[in-house]
Design a protein around this motif. Sequence first.
Motif, PDB file in Angstrom:
ATOM      1  N   THR A 145       0.865  -1.161   0.000  1.00 47.26           N
ATOM      2  CA  THR A 145       0.000   0.000   0.000  1.00 47.26           C
ATOM      3  C   THR A 145       0.914   1.228   0.000  1.00 47.26           C
ATOM      4  O   THR A 145       2.118   1.127   0.276  1.00 47.26           O
ATOM      5  N   SER A 146       0.345   2.387  -0.316  1.00 51.57           N
ATOM      6  CA  SER A 146       1.157   3.607  -0.277  1.00 51.57           C
ATOM      7  C   SER A 146       1.778   3.815   1.096  1.00 51.57           C
ATOM      8  O   SER A 146       2.957   4.183   1.221  1.00 51.57           O
ATOM      9  N   CYS A 167      -1.547   6.836  -3.444  1.00 54.99           N
ATOM     10  CA  CYS A 167      -2.448   6.467  -4.534  1.00 54.99           C
ATOM     11  C   CYS A 167      -3.435   5.426  -4.020  1.00 54.99           C
ATOM     12  O   CYS A 167      -3.263   4.869  -2.932  1.00 54.99           O
ATOM     13  N   GLN A 168      -4.451   5.140  -4.801  1.00 54.39           N
ATOM     14  CA  GLN A 168      -5.493   4.207  -4.380  1.00 54.39           C
ATOM     15  C   GLN A 168      -5.123   2.752  -4.644  1.00 54.39           C
ATOM     16  O   GLN A 168      -5.447   1.859  -3.860  1.00 54.39           O
ATOM     17  N   GLN A 169      -4.419   2.485  -5.749  1.00 48.89           N
ATOM     18  CA  GLN A 169      -4.154   1.109  -6.157  1.00 48.89           C
ATOM     19  C   GLN A 169      -2.983   0.496  -5.384  1.00 48.89           C
ATOM     20  O   GLN A 169      -2.123   1.220  -4.877  1.00 48.89           O
ATOM     21  N   PRO A 170      -2.944  -0.834  -5.289  1.00 43.38           N
ATOM     22  CA  PRO A 170      -1.754  -1.491  -4.736  1.00 43.38           C
ATOM     23  C   PRO A 170      -0.530  -1.157  -5.584  1.00 43.38           C
ATOM     24  O   PRO A 170      -0.637  -1.003  -6.804  1.00 43.38           O
ATOM     25  N   ARG A 172       2.729  -2.278  -7.250  1.00 47.67           N
ATOM     26  CA  ARG A 172       3.510  -3.426  -7.716  1.00 47.67           C
ATOM     27  C   ARG A 172       4.681  -2.972  -8.595  1.00 47.67           C
ATOM     28  O   ARG A 172       5.777  -3.463  -8.465  1.00 47.67           O
ATOM     29  N   ASP A 194       3.062   2.180 -10.776  1.00 41.57           N
ATOM     30  CA  ASP A 194       2.133   2.576  -9.717  1.00 41.57           C
ATOM     31  C   ASP A 194       2.718   3.628  -8.785  1.00 41.57           C
ATOM     32  O   ASP A 194       1.964   4.337  -8.112  1.00 41.57           O
TER      33      ASP A 194
END
Length: 253
Positions: A145-146, A167-170, A172, A194
């Motif tokens: 996660t961030s 950010c919202q996304q995982p 990677r 990301d």
Amino acid sequence: MTIEVSQLTDYLDELLKVRQIKDFCPNGLQVAGKSHVKRIMTGVTASQALVDAAVAADVDALLVHHGYFWKNEHQPIVGMKKRRIKALLEADINLIAYHLPLDAHPSLGNNAQLAKLMNWSIDGTANPSDPGNVLMLGHVEQPYTSEQLADALIEKLNRDLTCYVPCQQPIRRLAWCTGGGQGFIDEAVALGVDAFITGEVSEQTVHSAREQGIAFFAAGHHATERYGAKALGEHLEQQFNLDVSFVDIDNPA
């Protein structure tokens, strides 16, 4: 063991592909000292504090990432520049500096060494055909996660982040450029990562990260570039059986 300065710098120039990389300063020998080298001190920047440490340790050469004689800087050797160079000349210490070639080296460079410290897998650079490309790409096996990536950077670099945009996304896929690489953020976005990690931040960097949905981390110019010069010195110690030490002059930037 001792080595001639010319032999040492020829080896480093070849190792770091100096002739293939355009830079903002001369790479290699910047201030001449003793003709032979046995003891080397490495560090990030040839500040007065590091020069004084080299003089006190009676080394033959000071090997750094940030040396002198930058493009567009004030040319006369006066004031701070005079004091630094005078100290080196009086102690007969060679100053050897590698800027972008040390950022870009695929294993000893600042980017590669940051990845090693953080346990990131390296996938290459944004332009593999350019040996001087300093935007590195990679990934992690277990997504962050961030907040987790922020915590990992703080722990490994032992300093607070200068700037952090989640950010919202995982997370990677990563792109990073140590030091003052904030200008690469839009290129990093275009490459589909990301998160983008660098040392510094500009006002527009935050807007770019927010509006394009990428995590951004400014982890400190000095903090992200402590590892290339150290790794290069350790390499020379093994390669030529030299006496090499690393001195970290604290810098919050």
